[in-house]
Motif scaffolding. Sequence first.
Motif, PDB file in Angstrom:
ATOM      1  N   ALA A 200       1.844 -56.300   0.755  1.00 12.22           N
ATOM      2  CA  ALA A 200       1.513 -56.826   2.081  1.00 12.22           C
ATOM      3  C   ALA A 200       0.301 -56.108   2.674  1.00 12.22           C
ATOM      4  O   ALA A 200      -0.597 -56.743   3.250  1.00 12.22           O
ATOM      5  N   SER A 201       0.262 -54.780   2.535  1.00 11.60           N
ATOM      6  CA  SER A 201      -0.875 -54.029   3.076  1.00 11.60           C
ATOM      7  C   SER A 201      -2.165 -54.365   2.345  1.00 11.60           C
ATOM      8  O   SER A 201      -3.248 -54.415   2.944  1.00 11.60           O
ATOM      9  N   LEU A 202      -2.067 -54.620   1.039  1.00  7.05           N
ATOM     10  CA  LEU A 202      -3.253 -54.961   0.261  1.00  7.05           C
ATOM     11  C   LEU A 202      -3.804 -56.330   0.639  1.00  7.05           C
ATOM     12  O   LEU A 202      -5.016 -56.565   0.582  1.00  7.05           O
ATOM     13  N   VAL A 203      -2.920 -57.246   1.033  1.00 14.99           N
ATOM     14  CA  VAL A 203      -3.386 -58.541   1.522  1.00 14.99           C
ATOM     15  C   VAL A 203      -4.244 -58.354   2.768  1.00 14.99           C
ATOM     16  O   VAL A 203      -5.305 -58.970   2.922  1.00 14.99           O
ATOM     17  N   VAL A 204      -3.800 -57.457   3.666  1.00 13.67           N
ATOM     18  CA  VAL A 204      -4.578 -57.171   4.878  1.00 13.67           C
ATOM     19  C   VAL A 204      -5.931 -56.571   4.513  1.00 13.67           C
ATOM     20  O   VAL A 204      -6.976 -56.961   5.055  1.00 13.67           O
ATOM     21  N   LEU A 205      -5.940 -55.622   3.576  1.00 14.67           N
ATOM     22  CA  LEU A 205      -7.204 -55.014   3.154  1.00 14.67           C
ATOM     23  C   LEU A 205      -8.120 -56.033   2.498  1.00 14.67           C
ATOM     24  O   LEU A 205      -9.340 -56.013   2.697  1.00 14.67           O
ATOM     25  N   ALA A 206      -7.545 -56.920   1.690  1.00 11.61           N
ATOM     26  CA  ALA A 206      -8.355 -57.918   0.996  1.00 11.61           C
ATOM     27  C   ALA A 206      -9.013 -58.887   1.974  1.00 11.61           C
ATOM     28  O   ALA A 206     -10.128 -59.377   1.744  1.00 11.61           O
ATOM     29  N   LEU A 207      -8.329 -59.176   3.098  1.00  8.99           N
ATOM     30  CA  LEU A 207      -8.873 -60.089   4.100  1.00  8.99           C
ATOM     31  C   LEU A 207      -9.947 -59.439   4.956  1.00  8.99           C
ATOM     32  O   LEU A 207     -10.688 -60.123   5.657  1.00  8.99           O
ATOM     33  N   GLY A 208     -10.020 -58.096   4.904  1.00 10.92           N
ATOM     34  CA  GLY A 208     -11.054 -57.396   5.659  1.00 10.92           C
ATOM     35  C   GLY A 208     -10.470 -56.490   6.715  1.00 10.92           C
ATOM     36  O   GLY A 208      -9.424 -56.788   7.297  1.00 10.92           O
ATOM     37  N   VAL A 209     -11.153 -55.372   6.966  1.00 10.28           N
ATOM     38  CA  VAL A 209     -10.682 -54.393   7.951  1.00 10.28           C
ATOM     39  C   VAL A 209     -11.767 -54.157   8.990  1.00 10.28           C
ATOM     40  O   VAL A 209     -12.156 -53.033   9.275  1.00 10.28           O
ATOM     41  N   THR A 210     -12.262 -55.237   9.558  1.00  8.65           N
ATOM     42  CA  THR A 210     -13.342 -55.145  10.538  1.00  8.65           C
ATOM     43  C   THR A 210     -12.833 -55.034  11.963  1.00  8.65           C
ATOM     44  O   THR A 210     -13.629 -55.014  12.896  1.00  8.65           O
ATOM     45  N   THR A 211     -11.521 -54.982  12.169  1.00  8.57           N
ATOM     46  CA  THR A 211     -10.962 -54.793  13.507  1.00  8.57           C
ATOM     47  C   THR A 211     -10.015 -53.595  13.486  1.00  8.57           C
ATOM     48  O   THR A 211      -9.425 -53.272  12.451  1.00  8.57           O
ATOM     49  N   LEU A 212      -9.870 -52.965  14.627  1.00  2.00           N
ATOM     50  CA  LEU A 212      -8.988 -51.806  14.731  1.00  2.00           C
ATOM     51  C   LEU A 212      -7.540 -52.211  14.460  1.00  2.00           C
ATOM     52  O   LEU A 212      -6.797 -51.469  13.814  1.00  2.00           O
ATOM     53  N   VAL A 213      -7.154 -53.408  14.907  1.00  4.38           N
ATOM     54  CA  VAL A 213      -5.785 -53.876  14.673  1.00  4.38           C
ATOM     55  C   VAL A 213      -5.525 -54.017  13.179  1.00  4.38           C
ATOM     56  O   VAL A 213      -4.477 -53.608  12.675  1.00  4.38           O
ATOM     57  N   GLY A 214      -6.484 -54.583  12.452  1.00  4.95           N
ATOM     58  CA  GLY A 214      -6.329 -54.730  11.015  1.00  4.95           C
ATOM     59  C   GLY A 214      -6.185 -53.400  10.311  1.00  4.95           C
ATOM     60  O   GLY A 214      -5.351 -53.240   9.407  1.00  4.95           O
ATOM     61  N   VAL A 215      -6.990 -52.421  10.718  1.00  5.40           N
ATOM     62  CA  VAL A 215      -6.905 -51.083  10.129  1.00  5.40           C
ATOM     63  C   VAL A 215      -5.547 -50.459  10.397  1.00  5.40           C
ATOM     64  O   VAL A 215      -4.910 -49.894   9.496  1.00  5.40           O
ATOM     65  N   LEU A 216      -5.075 -50.562  11.644  1.00  5.63           N
ATOM     66  CA  LEU A 216      -3.792 -49.948  11.995  1.00  5.63           C
ATOM     67  C   LEU A 216      -2.620 -50.621  11.284  1.00  5.63           C
ATOM     68  O   LEU A 216      -1.691 -49.941  10.835  1.00  5.63           O
ATOM     69  N   VAL A 217      -2.655 -51.945  11.163  1.00  9.25           N
ATOM     70  CA  VAL A 217      -1.578 -52.652  10.458  1.00  9.25           C
ATOM     71  C   VAL A 217      -1.538 -52.240   9.000  1.00  9.25           C
ATOM     72  O   VAL A 217      -0.474 -51.904   8.446  1.00  9.25           O
ATOM     73  N   ALA A 218      -2.707 -52.258   8.352  1.00 10.37           N
ATOM     74  CA  ALA A 218      -2.768 -51.845   6.950  1.00 10.37           C
ATOM     75  C   ALA A 218      -2.346 -50.399   6.797  1.00 10.37           C
ATOM     76  O   ALA A 218      -1.673 -50.030   5.824  1.00 10.37           O
TER      77      ALA A 218
END
Length: 424
Positions: free
Chosen positions: A300-318
């Motif tokens: 699940a975390s890798l899916v978030v990373l694959a979609l991109g980590v250009t937002t702080l929310v994305g970084v924190l979720v991953a």
Amino acid sequence: MSAGASPSVETTASRSPSRAPSGPARAWALALLALGAAGAGIPSPLYPAYQAQLGFSDVTLTVVYAVYPLVSVPAVFLLGPLGDRFPPRRVMRCGIAVAAAGSLALALATGTGWLILGRVAYGLALAVMTGAGVAVATSGADKVRAGAVSAIVFILGTGLGPVLGGALTGYGPRPGLLPFGVDLVLLGIVFVGLGTVREPGPSADGGASLGPTAGGPGVTRSARRALVVAAVNGFLGWAVVGLFLGLISSVAQRFLDLRDPLVAGGIAGALLVWSTLTVPAVTRLGPRRSQIVGLVALAASLVVLALGVTTLVGVLVACVVSGLANGLLYGGATTVVATTAPPERASGTAAAVYSAFYLGAGLPTLLVGVLTTLLPLDTALSTIAVGTLALTALMIVVSATDSRRAVVRRAPEGSGGPGRVRSR
């Protein structure tokens, strides 16, 4: 609690070596593991400051980062078993001496050569300390609990390093002066404290305890399979952690406009705090089931990373999800090591599996660095995330199959007996 013990390893794990280390000795060995992990992680938030002060390129930065995994992984595999051949106290103290040399080089670095020298020294030091440190720290009757404690301590140490580096890098004329100055002081304290680790007496055959090439009970085929699965799963868990530790400073600056090194260090530290919180669940789920659940969370975390980590929310979720996953994967893997390794080969077995963990912590970030010579950073990160996701999916299948085989092997003993619980 025996729920996490591997069924195929009771014949070896239940044996305790003579003159097992005392409680204080195990505590100092745990402190050494934590400090070694912390020292290895201190440079993570310092790299941009080193780059700005010394003026080297992104390619050179990749080389500086690559040196550590390229040295530490084979060194752990080759030097880790020293704890089986020589008194563990001497081995751990030798590792501290080498780590101190590395810290001094990184504290006073005036050029990239000093950075490379410091990282090489720390890679060798951690290799020397790992096998003996894990063997002493996980000695004792309750192998499952000892494995969980060593996992928690190592993760906390890994998280402390970036926080310490980020908090102290702004003080002093050089980025690493104060962080590694503190590291040197702590290394000295642990060096003295290791005096409580008593030297082993002669073995039954009248000689010193030999290493993994000597005689003594071996590891069964099913136990060896469990170790290989644990090594690969631990590799995956630390691969995602390594991506954060190695790249969070660059991601925070370039995509999130967060330029305070303490912020980057805090994000990396938070990931490892979450990782620590899930380790105790291993004693309830068992090492095999913990690894399967951890792999699903990691996917699940890798899916978030694959979609991109250009937002702080994305970084924190991953960050949160991968931290939870790593705690289950690493905790389960270290429990397998603690309950599987014969006492005569404890250092060598730990070193072999930990070499996979160190490879995971360094290789993906190194690959991202190589890809950034051809692709933008976010594209390179997504590419590595997709590749890691594919391997994670494969290991979910492999781990589930291994878990079912373990249940089948215990089935003749009854469907509700303790042996079946241990195979989880």
